[in-house]
Design an enzyme around this catalytic site. Structure first.
Site, mmCIF file in Angstrom:
data_model
loop_
_atom_site.group_PDB
_atom_site.id
_atom_site.type_symbol
_atom_site.label_atom_id
_atom_site.label_comp_id
_atom_site.label_asym_id
_atom_site.label_seq_id
_atom_site.Cartn_x
_atom_site.Cartn_y
_atom_site.Cartn_z
ATOM 1 N N ASN A 68 34.344 51.419 21.580
ATOM 2 C CA ASN A 68 33.685 50.991 22.822
ATOM 3 C C ASN A 68 34.784 50.564 23.786
ATOM 4 O O ASN A 68 35.383 49.505 23.621
ATOM 5 C CB ASN A 68 32.721 49.825 22.525
ATOM 6 C CG ASN A 68 32.105 49.263 23.799
ATOM 7 O OD1 ASN A 68 32.215 49.858 24.869
ATOM 8 N ND2 ASN A 68 31.451 48.119 23.680
ATOM 9 N N TRP A 69 35.030 51.419 24.774
ATOM 10 C CA TRP A 69 36.107 51.122 25.731
ATOM 11 C C TRP A 69 35.726 50.027 26.716
ATOM 12 O O TRP A 69 36.562 49.565 27.488
ATOM 13 C CB TRP A 69 36.464 52.400 26.496
ATOM 14 C CG TRP A 69 37.590 53.174 25.883
ATOM 15 C CD1 TRP A 69 37.993 53.155 24.577
ATOM 16 C CD2 TRP A 69 38.473 54.077 26.570
ATOM 17 N NE1 TRP A 69 39.059 53.996 24.407
ATOM 18 C CE2 TRP A 69 39.371 54.576 25.605
ATOM 19 C CE3 TRP A 69 38.570 54.530 27.879
ATOM 20 C CZ2 TRP A 69 40.366 55.496 25.928
ATOM 21 C CZ3 TRP A 69 39.559 55.446 28.195
ATOM 22 C CH2 TRP A 69 40.455 55.918 27.228
ATOM 23 N N LYS A 70 34.447 49.659 26.763
ATOM 24 C CA LYS A 70 33.976 48.693 27.764
ATOM 25 C C LYS A 70 34.448 49.145 29.151
ATOM 26 O O LYS A 70 34.453 50.342 29.422
ATOM 27 C CB LYS A 70 34.441 47.277 27.409
ATOM 28 C CG LYS A 70 34.065 46.907 25.975
ATOM 29 C CD LYS A 70 34.255 45.454 25.671
ATOM 30 C CE LYS A 70 33.857 45.182 24.223
ATOM 31 N NZ LYS A 70 33.922 43.781 23.863
ATOM 32 N N HIS B 97 24.146 45.114 23.883
ATOM 33 C CA HIS B 97 25.462 44.483 23.722
ATOM 34 C C HIS B 97 25.423 43.084 24.342
ATOM 35 O O HIS B 97 24.840 42.883 25.407
ATOM 36 C CB HIS B 97 26.557 45.326 24.378
ATOM 37 C CG HIS B 97 27.926 44.924 23.926
ATOM 38 N ND1 HIS B 97 28.529 43.762 24.375
ATOM 39 C CD2 HIS B 97 28.776 45.483 23.040
ATOM 40 C CE1 HIS B 97 29.708 43.641 23.785
ATOM 41 N NE2 HIS B 97 29.888 44.673 22.964
ATOM 42 N N GLU C 155 27.492 41.971 15.926
ATOM 43 C CA GLU C 155 28.704 41.499 16.596
ATOM 44 C C GLU C 155 28.530 40.028 16.942
ATOM 45 O O GLU C 155 27.929 39.697 17.982
ATOM 46 C CB GLU C 155 28.942 42.278 17.887
ATOM 47 C CG GLU C 155 29.170 43.757 17.685
ATOM 48 C CD GLU C 155 29.875 44.376 18.885
ATOM 49 O OE1 GLU C 155 30.952 44.924 18.697
ATOM 50 O OE2 GLU C 155 29.345 44.288 20.004
ATOM 51 N N GLY D 294 36.424 39.808 21.116
ATOM 52 C CA GLY D 294 37.576 39.642 22.010
ATOM 53 C C GLY D 294 38.318 38.338 21.841
ATOM 54 O O GLY D 294 39.131 37.968 22.686
ATOM 55 N N SER E 256 36.575 41.664 17.195
ATOM 56 C CA SER E 256 38.003 41.530 16.849
ATOM 57 C C SER E 256 38.413 42.345 15.624
ATOM 58 O O SER E 256 39.261 41.909 14.842
ATOM 59 C CB SER E 256 38.371 40.057 16.669
ATOM 60 O OG SER E 256 38.199 39.361 17.886
ATOM 61 N N GLY F 135 36.220 47.309 19.885
ATOM 62 C CA GLY F 135 36.467 47.196 21.320
ATOM 63 C C GLY F 135 37.958 47.332 21.608
ATOM 64 O O GLY F 135 38.527 48.432 21.537
ATOM 65 N N GLY F 136 38.604 46.208 21.903
ATOM 66 C CA GLY F 136 40.000 46.192 22.349
ATOM 67 C C GLY F 136 40.953 47.056 21.526
ATOM 68 O O GLY F 136 41.747 47.824 22.091
HETATM 69 P P1 13P Z 1 36.504 43.524 20.414
HETATM 70 O O1 13P Z 1 36.799 44.488 19.281
HETATM 71 O O2 13P Z 1 37.439 43.677 21.569
HETATM 72 O O3 13P Z 1 36.381 42.139 19.908
HETATM 73 O O4 13P Z 1 35.076 43.938 20.982
HETATM 74 C C1 13P Z 1 34.021 44.097 20.099
HETATM 75 C C2 13P Z 1 32.898 44.688 20.852
HETATM 76 O O5 13P Z 1 32.231 44.010 21.619
HETATM 77 C C3 13P Z 1 32.628 46.103 20.665
HETATM 78 O O6 13P Z 1 31.384 46.451 21.191
#
Ligand code: 13P
Length: 242
Positions: free
Chosen positions: A5-7, A93, A161, A167, A205, A226-227
């Protein structure tokens, strides 16, 4: 399933290189879909690159709107997503629940839109730090799961999550993840009156150092990253650990 998920990150050049790198670096397994969710404006070029290089990556959207009304500025309908052969969509989300004020009734309508267009839903749930501290995680998750119906079956994955882990670099303890995932599966069986287990992904994370341990848990069926997924090499290695 392993999901990136690149957000609200990335650029056109990053995207092109990332898709090419991940597509060549992953040891693809049919039973483990590798899903890429870029920002919506990159769905078109992502689809083009994926097709050009015959990549095994599956395309997912971070957004879907429920309105049947075409006068919705900024909206992206299930029909529009269909043009880019989007196979998955993230719904619920925590960032969208918080910033776009998405409540259960809106999320239910989004699930309906995805179902109608036969787009598989990755339904995200998770508790805040306060709820966790007050030992209210399960009660809260139950209220998030309660909107699911048998209409969602067949194309539904849950992503757990915990908000406090997103994050932040904080990881849930493995016993905690195992217990909460077990509870989610149990609740899905009860709510949807099914015997089989719904797949539950973990997110928050996730990185190269913790992915193997999380994936080794019995009740964890995949990851939502995510990150750490912005780096093609890291994400490919996470996938290859699955
Ligand atoms: P992170 O991996 O950056 O914590 O984000 C998780 C997330 O929200 C994926 O949808």
């Amino acid at each position: 399933m392993i999901v990136s998920n690149w957000k609200m990150n990335g650029s056109q050049s990053h995207l092109e290189q990332w898709i090419k790198d991940v597509s060549s670096n992953i040891n693809y397994k049919t039973e483990v879909p590798c899903v890429f969710c870029p920002p919506a404006c990159y769905l078109d070029s992502s689809r083009q690159i994926i097709n050009q290089i015959s990549s095994k990556l599956r395309l997912g959207s971070q957004v879907i709107d429920y309105s049947q009304n075409n006068a919705l500025t900024g909206g992206i309908s299930a029909e529009i997503l269909g043009d880019f052969i989007v196979e998955y969509v993230l719904i619920g989300h925590s960032e969208q629940r918080e910033h776009f004020k998405e409540d259960n009734s809106i999320l239910r309508l989004k699930l309906n839109s995805a179902n109608k267009a036969k787009i598989s839903t990755i339904f995200c749930i998770g508790e805040s730090e306060e709820l966790k501290i007050n030992d209210q995680t399960k009660t809260f998750l139950k209220t998030q799961l309660e909107i699911l119906t048998s209409e969602d079956l067949g194309h539904l994955t849950i992503a757990y999550e915990p908000i406090w882990a997103i994050g932040t670099g904080l990881n849930a303890e493995k016993n905690y993840i195992e217990e909460v995932h077990g509870y989610i599966k149990e609740q899905c069986q009860l709510l949807l009156d099914i015997k089989e287990n719904i797949s539950v992904l973990y997110g928050g994370s996730v990185n190269l150092d913790n992915c193997e341990e999380i994936l080794s848990l019995n009740n964890v069926d995949g990851l939502l990253v995510g990150g750490a997924s912005l780096d093609s090499d890291t994400f490919s290695k996470i996938y290859n650990n699955s």
